[in-house]
Write a protein that holds these residues in place. Sequence first.
Motif, PDB file in Angstrom:
ATOM      1  N   SER A   1       0.827  -1.201   0.000  1.00 29.86           N
ATOM      2  CA  SER A   1       0.000   0.000   0.000  1.00 29.86           C
ATOM      3  C   SER A   1       0.864   1.254   0.000  1.00 29.86           C
ATOM      4  N   GLN A   2       0.335   2.302  -0.597  1.00 29.59           N
ATOM      5  CA  GLN A   2       1.085   3.549  -0.663  1.00 29.59           C
ATOM      6  C   GLN A   2       1.153   4.215   0.705  1.00 29.59           C
ATOM      7  N   VAL A   3       2.307   4.765   1.043  1.00 29.28           N
ATOM      8  CA  VAL A   3       2.496   5.440   2.318  1.00 29.28           C
ATOM      9  C   VAL A   3       2.011   6.883   2.208  1.00 29.28           C
ATOM     10  N   GLY A   4       1.138   7.276   3.132  1.00 26.27           N
ATOM     11  CA  GLY A   4       0.667   8.653   3.136  1.00 26.27           C
ATOM     12  C   GLY A   4       1.541   9.569   3.953  1.00 26.27           C
ATOM     13  N   ALA A   5       2.082   9.073   5.061  1.00 26.43           N
ATOM     14  CA  ALA A   5       2.962   9.866   5.926  1.00 26.43           C
ATOM     15  C   ALA A   5       3.794   8.905   6.755  1.00 26.43           C
ATOM     16  N   VAL A   6       5.005   9.324   7.082  1.00 27.67           N
ATOM     17  CA  VAL A   6       5.889   8.496   7.894  1.00 27.67           C
ATOM     18  C   VAL A   6       6.399   9.322   9.073  1.00 27.67           C
ATOM     19  N   TYR A   7       6.577   8.647  10.201  1.00 25.65           N
ATOM     20  CA  TYR A   7       6.919   9.315  11.458  1.00 25.65           C
ATOM     21  C   TYR A   7       8.098   8.592  12.103  1.00 25.65           C
ATOM     22  N   LEU A   8       8.921   9.358  12.774  1.00 29.42           N
ATOM     23  CA  LEU A   8      10.076   8.826  13.477  1.00 29.42           C
ATOM     24  C   LEU A   8       9.840   8.979  14.977  1.00 29.42           C
ATOM     25  N   LEU A   9       9.886   7.862  15.689  1.00 20.94           N
ATOM     26  CA  LEU A   9       9.806   7.921  17.138  1.00 20.94           C
ATOM     27  C   LEU A   9      11.230   7.856  17.684  1.00 20.94           C
ATOM     28  N   VAL A  10      11.605   8.862  18.460  1.00 20.62           N
ATOM     29  CA  VAL A  10      12.935   8.953  19.050  1.00 20.62           C
ATOM     30  C   VAL A  10      12.791   8.762  20.550  1.00 20.62           C
ATOM     31  N   ALA A  11      13.506   7.784  21.095  1.00 15.39           N
ATOM     32  CA  ALA A  11      13.408   7.477  22.520  1.00 15.39           C
ATOM     33  C   ALA A  11      14.774   7.593  23.179  1.00 15.39           C
ATOM     34  N   VAL A  12      14.806   8.110  24.406  1.00 23.43           N
ATOM     35  CA  VAL A  12      16.035   8.187  25.199  1.00 23.43           C
ATOM     36  C   VAL A  12      15.761   7.560  26.561  1.00 23.43           C
ATOM     37  N   ASP A  13      16.788   6.922  27.135  1.00 25.39           N
ATOM     38  CA  ASP A  13      16.550   6.136  28.351  1.00 25.39           C
ATOM     39  C   ASP A  13      16.854   6.878  29.640  1.00 25.39           C
ATOM     40  N   ARG A  14      17.022   8.192  29.561  1.00 31.18           N
ATOM     41  CA  ARG A  14      17.218   8.985  30.776  1.00 31.18           C
ATOM     42  C   ARG A  14      16.951  10.460  30.478  1.00 31.18           C
ATOM     43  N   PRO A  15      16.733  11.281  31.496  1.00 34.87           N
ATOM     44  CA  PRO A  15      16.552  12.714  31.250  1.00 34.87           C
ATOM     45  C   PRO A  15      17.779  13.312  30.566  1.00 34.87           C
ATOM     46  N   GLN A  16      17.540  14.202  29.630  1.00 35.95           N
ATOM     47  CA  GLN A  16      18.626  14.815  28.872  1.00 35.95           C
ATOM     48  C   GLN A  16      19.027  16.160  29.472  1.00 35.95           C
ATOM     49  N   PRO A  17      20.289  16.558  29.308  1.00 36.49           N
ATOM     50  CA  PRO A  17      20.737  17.856  29.824  1.00 36.49           C
ATOM     51  C   PRO A  17      20.136  19.014  29.029  1.00 36.49           C
ATOM     52  N   ASP A  18      20.235  20.206  29.594  1.00 30.99           N
ATOM     53  CA  ASP A  18      19.700  21.386  28.925  1.00 30.99           C
ATOM     54  C   ASP A  18      20.363  21.634  27.580  1.00 30.99           C
ATOM     55  N   THR A  19      21.584  21.179  27.419  1.00 31.20           N
ATOM     56  CA  THR A  19      22.335  21.432  26.185  1.00 31.20           C
ATOM     57  C   THR A  19      22.079  20.387  25.097  1.00 31.20           C
ATOM     58  N   PHE A  20      21.198  19.420  25.375  1.00 32.92           N
ATOM     59  CA  PHE A  20      20.890  18.390  24.387  1.00 32.92           C
ATOM     60  C   PHE A  20      20.219  18.993  23.158  1.00 32.92           C
ATOM     61  N   SER A  21      20.560  18.452  21.990  1.00 28.00           N
ATOM     62  CA  SER A  21      19.813  18.778  20.771  1.00 28.00           C
ATOM     63  C   SER A  21      19.920  17.602  19.802  1.00 28.00           C
ATOM     64  N   LEU A  22      18.945  17.507  18.934  1.00 26.98           N
ATOM     65  CA  LEU A  22      18.931  16.511  17.868  1.00 26.98           C
ATOM     66  C   LEU A  22      18.516  17.213  16.586  1.00 26.98           C
ATOM     67  N   ARG A  23      19.384  17.167  15.586  1.00 24.45           N
ATOM     68  CA  ARG A  23      19.060  17.746  14.283  1.00 24.45           C
ATOM     69  C   ARG A  23      18.748  16.612  13.312  1.00 24.45           C
ATOM     70  N   LEU A  24      17.644  16.743  12.590  1.00 19.03           N
ATOM     71  CA  LEU A  24      17.226  15.764  11.597  1.00 19.03           C
ATOM     72  C   LEU A  24      17.071  16.459  10.247  1.00 19.03           C
ATOM     73  N   MET A  25      17.673  15.879   9.214  1.00 19.48           N
ATOM     74  CA  MET A  25      17.519  16.382   7.852  1.00 19.48           C
ATOM     75  C   MET A  25      17.115  15.215   6.963  1.00 19.48           C
ATOM     76  N   THR A  26      16.156  15.435   6.083  1.00 19.73           N
ATOM     77  CA  THR A  26      15.634  14.351   5.269  1.00 19.73           C
ATOM     78  C   THR A  26      15.660  14.709   3.778  1.00 19.73           C
ATOM     79  N   GLU A  27      15.756  13.652   2.968  1.00 21.30           N
ATOM     80  CA  GLU A  27      15.618  13.804   1.530  1.00 21.30           C
ATOM     81  C   GLU A  27      15.206  12.482   0.926  1.00 21.30           C
ATOM     82  N   ALA A  28      14.480  12.536  -0.176  1.00 24.36           N
ATOM     83  CA  ALA A  28      14.098  11.329  -0.891  1.00 24.36           C
ATOM     84  C   ALA A  28      15.277  10.866  -1.739  1.00 24.36           C
ATOM     85  N   VAL A  29      15.511   9.544  -1.759  1.00 24.27           N
ATOM     86  CA  VAL A  29      16.610   8.990  -2.549  1.00 24.27           C
ATOM     87  C   VAL A  29      16.113   7.803  -3.361  1.00 24.27           C
TER      88      VAL A  29
END
Length: 263
Positions: free
Chosen positions: A235-263
């Motif tokens: 079946s054709q995909v209408g939308a896709v989602y990324l679940l990001v999980a971490v196993d402990r509280p993160q510091p104030d300086t935490f960041s995650l950058r995500l960049m996407t492109e079709a290939v």
Amino acid sequence: MEFRTRVVVAFALLIAIAATALAVQISAEGLYGPETGREPPVSSDMTFSRADFLYGPQDWRPYLTPLSLNILPATGEDEQWYFMLVRLNETPQGGNPALYTTRSVAVDYAFKDLSGTAAFYLYGKRAGSGRAWTSRQDGYGASGLVVTGTAAPGRGMPQASPFTHTGEWVEMRLANTHGLGPDEIPTATVAFWFPQNKVGQDALHITTDLAQRKGQVTTDAPSAGRFFITHTGGSQVGAVYLLVAVDRPQPDTFSLRLMTEAV
């Protein structure tokens, strides 16, 4: 008479424009979500902070029956995780000859000051339907990506709360509705439908090698790198989602950058 008519028409147009603008402003929070079937626009370049982990602490993620968040081999301890759900702006396609195309999604990620373990999982919706898939993490066809960081943990995640299991319909808040301008909606939601147990876990995959479209579990991924999202369902995909999980509280300086492109 003609002049008066023009004045009346012009005045009526001004009132209509003002009313429309006011209606848009008032109803902005109703533009997106399960009630409307619309989802907020997203960027191909997104950065998230510790405040975007909206759920947890808990040891499971949503499905018809809860799925474990412990993608690594069991340690004998009940690990508790925080997670966020991110909608991506590209969709993978494959497996349906009628579509005449095979497309994957490349995801470039970069963690800054990650504490403990982070893991990626997938969710997706069929085009024109709430019926959903998720990535398999156990047995044949399991896929996922795990990153380990060395930063000191933070002091709690006060914005997060445990997710409540609701059965075959799952409604989740999205983390990436930032940047919508003056009508920014920070709590847009998405609804997934899982009508059958053990169904919908074989279509979406995380892989580090496009030659392996069914993917694999990578347990030693670097803090910055690239993986691919593939689709092998019919079946054709209408939308896709990324679940990001971490196993402990993160510091104030935490960041995650995500960049996407079709290939």
